[in-house]
Motif scaffolding. Structure first.
Motif, PDB file in Angstrom:
ATOM      1  N   GLN A 155      77.225 -27.375  -3.926  1.00  0.00           N
ATOM      2  CA  GLN A 155      76.773 -28.851  -3.625  1.00  0.00           C
ATOM      3  C   GLN A 155      77.231 -29.183  -2.278  1.00  0.00           C
ATOM      4  OE1 GLN A 155      74.799 -31.645  -5.445  1.00  0.00           O
ATOM      5  NE2 GLN A 155      75.135 -32.037  -3.251  1.00  0.00           N
TER       6      GLN A 155
ATOM      7  N   ASP B 184      76.341 -40.527  -1.727  1.00  0.00           N
ATOM      8  CA  ASP B 184      75.801 -41.859  -2.164  1.00  0.00           C
ATOM      9  C   ASP B 184      75.844 -41.859  -3.690  1.00  0.00           C
ATOM     10  OD1 ASP B 184      73.810 -43.906  -2.543  1.00  0.00           O
ATOM     11  OD2 ASP B 184      74.037 -44.179  -0.406  1.00  0.00           O
TER      12      ASP B 184
ATOM     13  N   ILE C 110      74.380 -37.190  -7.700  1.00  0.00           N
ATOM     14  CA  ILE C 110      75.502 -35.836  -7.677  1.00  0.00           C
ATOM     15  C   ILE C 110      76.286 -35.715  -8.874  1.00  0.00           C
ATOM     16  CG2 ILE C 110      77.080 -34.563  -6.200  1.00  0.00           C
ATOM     17  CD1 ILE C 110      76.075 -36.033  -3.723  1.00  0.00           C
TER      18      ILE C 110
ATOM     19  N   HIS D 169      67.771 -50.066  -4.627  1.00  0.00           N
ATOM     20  CA  HIS D 169      67.872 -48.711  -5.807  1.00  0.00           C
ATOM     21  C   HIS D 169      68.116 -49.231  -6.910  1.00  0.00           C
ATOM     22  CE1 HIS D 169      68.152 -46.741  -1.833  1.00  0.00           C
ATOM     23  NE2 HIS D 169      67.816 -45.611  -2.620  1.00  0.00           N
TER      24      HIS D 169
ATOM     25  N   THR E 134      63.118 -46.369   2.174  1.00  0.00           N
ATOM     26  CA  THR E 134      63.805 -46.508   0.803  1.00  0.00           C
ATOM     27  C   THR E 134      62.676 -46.910  -0.152  1.00  0.00           C
ATOM     28  OG1 THR E 134      64.446 -48.615   0.922  1.00  0.00           O
ATOM     29  CG2 THR E 134      65.884 -47.126   1.713  1.00  0.00           C
TER      30      THR E 134
ATOM     31  N   THR F 247      73.595 -43.458  -5.142  1.00  0.00           N
ATOM     32  CA  THR F 247      71.734 -43.187  -5.630  1.00  0.00           C
ATOM     33  C   THR F 247      71.544 -41.784  -5.580  1.00  0.00           C
ATOM     34  OG1 THR F 247      70.995 -43.309  -3.425  1.00  0.00           O
ATOM     35  CG2 THR F 247      71.538 -45.346  -4.439  1.00  0.00           C
ATOM     36  N   LYS F 248      72.423 -40.660  -5.231  1.00  0.00           N
ATOM     37  CA  LYS F 248      71.707 -39.423  -5.165  1.00  0.00           C
ATOM     38  C   LYS F 248      72.035 -38.501  -6.395  1.00  0.00           C
ATOM     39  CE  LYS F 248      70.886 -40.320  -0.821  1.00  0.00           C
ATOM     40  NZ  LYS F 248      69.369 -40.352  -0.417  1.00  0.00           N
TER      41      LYS F 248
ATOM     42  N   ASP G   2      72.801 -33.055  -0.333  1.00  0.00           N
ATOM     43  CA  ASP G   2      72.721 -34.489  -0.218  1.00  0.00           C
ATOM     44  C   ASP G   2      73.781 -35.220   0.587  1.00  0.00           C
ATOM     45  OD1 ASP G   2      70.676 -35.100  -2.777  1.00  0.00           O
ATOM     46  OD2 ASP G   2      72.253 -33.432  -3.390  1.00  0.00           O
ATOM     47  N   ARG G   3      73.318 -36.277   0.891  1.00  0.00           N
ATOM     48  CA  ARG G   3      74.270 -37.524   1.344  1.00  0.00           C
ATOM     49  C   ARG G   3      75.223 -38.066   0.497  1.00  0.00           C
ATOM     50  NH1 ARG G   3      74.257 -42.882   2.512  1.00  0.00           N
ATOM     51  NH2 ARG G   3      71.820 -42.846   2.176  1.00  0.00           N
TER      52      ARG G   3
ATOM     53  N   ALA H  53      77.641 -32.211   0.045  1.00  0.00           N
ATOM     54  CA  ALA H  53      77.681 -33.648   0.167  1.00  0.00           C
ATOM     55  C   ALA H  53      78.235 -34.253   1.576  1.00  0.00           C
ATOM     56  CB  ALA H  53      78.616 -34.206  -0.739  1.00  0.00           C
TER      57      ALA H  53
END
Length: 352
Positions: free
Chosen positions: A313, A283, A288, A103, A169, A285-286, A280-281, A315
């Motif tokens: 949201q 993380d 949030i 990422h 990924t 990379t998301k 979203d999980r 999470a």
């Protein structure tokens, strides 16, 4: 001995995980992340065996406590890992090295030889299990960055089977990827497959460039040419974007109980005119945190505020034992509090 299976799915996690409630009782729940959603529709009407972990280690002493739940028309074969191997494999090499590298190194990857040794050991376990369960000439479908060495290991054990590998990924640019001390081993592991799939054409281009840069292999029309013992073998490389079962989701959204519950939720939130929902999980990379900041900017527009805008949201917690993820959770909780305080204490932003 279980009967051989024509289609074997190999993934780090099973589509369910083991959880223990406050009373110590054990149960299963659906695994978080997109891999389960991506495979659920593909495997719904096919007889297959799914090999993976359910998130428990052999030192928990519960390996035979529960029967495998029926999640799909699928048989499950659980691999129970020793925590001394699981931790450096997953929290070490997968979470601290591969995940940030794949990422764009947003967080600096951490490379440890002991973590990679555990990664190799776990991959060998999965490859051996798949070799033992696949039928003669069967198909083995290996998934994601946790098991990139499995295809080549499996090919050595079972040259008769057809092997596919899919990376869920992104794949990094070749200049970034070659910073990985074991970049050659990872590429050679993936090239044990007959077909390698990625999410985007950009990922395909990065992978092909990495095989040329790190292994000096040539590609022809989306195929990497691998020379094995003076005989040519071509590995197909392509873009196969993962989607969702839109008909399933549309049908669920139209169910009366779902419509009723959606109305209840909107009512509990003050019946806003505009409701923004994201799942979203948890993380880094998301994005949030960026989404929350964008929502805070929206609220500075008093016209938008007066129309009644609320954001929810969801999470999904994961990797809570990793320091970076605990920091992300703390930062998001603090950002939510500041955003709502800036709105005069109104709960316009909800994060669960």
């Amino acid at each position: 001995m279980s009967e051989p299976v024509d289609l074997v799915v190999v993934a780090h996690r099973l589509p369910f995980e083991l959880v223990r409630d406050d009373d110590g009782a054990l149960s299963y729940r659906r695994s978080p992340g997109g891999l389960v959603s991506a495979l659920q529709s593909a495997l719904r009407n096919r007889r297959a065996l799914w090999i993976g972990s359910a998130g428990r280690s052999c030192d928990q002493g519960v390996a035979d406590a529960l029967d495998n739940p029926v999640v799909a028309a699928c048989e499950f074969d659980e691999i129970v890992l020793d925590r001394g191997v699981w931790s450096p494999h997953y929290l070490g090499f997968c979470t601290s090295a591969l995940w940030p590298l794949y990422h764009s190194a947003e967080v600096a990857p951490v490379y440890r030889g002991s973590d990679f040794a555990a990664y190799c050991q776990v991959n060998e376990m999965f490859a051996a299990r798949a070799a033992a369960r696949a039928s003669e000439g069967g198909m083995v479908w290996v998934h994601d960055y946790q098991l990139q060495l499995v295809p080549s290991m499996l090919r050595r054990l079972r040259p008769d089977v057809r092997i596919g590998f899919f990376l869920h990924t992104p794949f990094p640019a070749e200049e970034l990827f070659e910073q990985m001390p074991w970049c050659r081993q990872l590429l050679e592991g993936m090239l044990g497959a007959d077909v390698i799939g990625f999410q985007t054409e950009g990922d395909v281009a990065h992978f092909l460039a990495a095989t040329q840069r790190c292994l000096a292999l040539r590609s022809e029309a989306g195929r990497v040419v691998v020379d094995e013992f003076a005989s040519r073998r071509d590995v197909a490389v392509g873009c196969f974007p993962v989607g969702i079962d839109t008909e399933l989701y549309a049908a669920a959204a139209a169910m009366p109980e779902v419509v009723e519950r959606a109305a209840q939720i909107r009512g509990e939130l003050g019946d806003p005119r505009t409701l923004i929902v994201a799942i979203d999980r948890l993380d880094y990379t998301k994005g949030i945190d960026l989404r929350i900041r964008a929502f805070a900017e929206l609220l500075t527009d008093r016209t938008a505020h007066n129309r009644g805008v609320v954001m929810v949201q969801k999470a999904v917690l994961s990797r809570e034992s990793a320091h970076e993820y605990r920091r992300v959770r703390h930062d998001i909780e603090r950002l939510v509090s500041r955003t709502n305080d800036a709105c005069g204490g109104a709960d316009l932003l909800h994060v669960d």
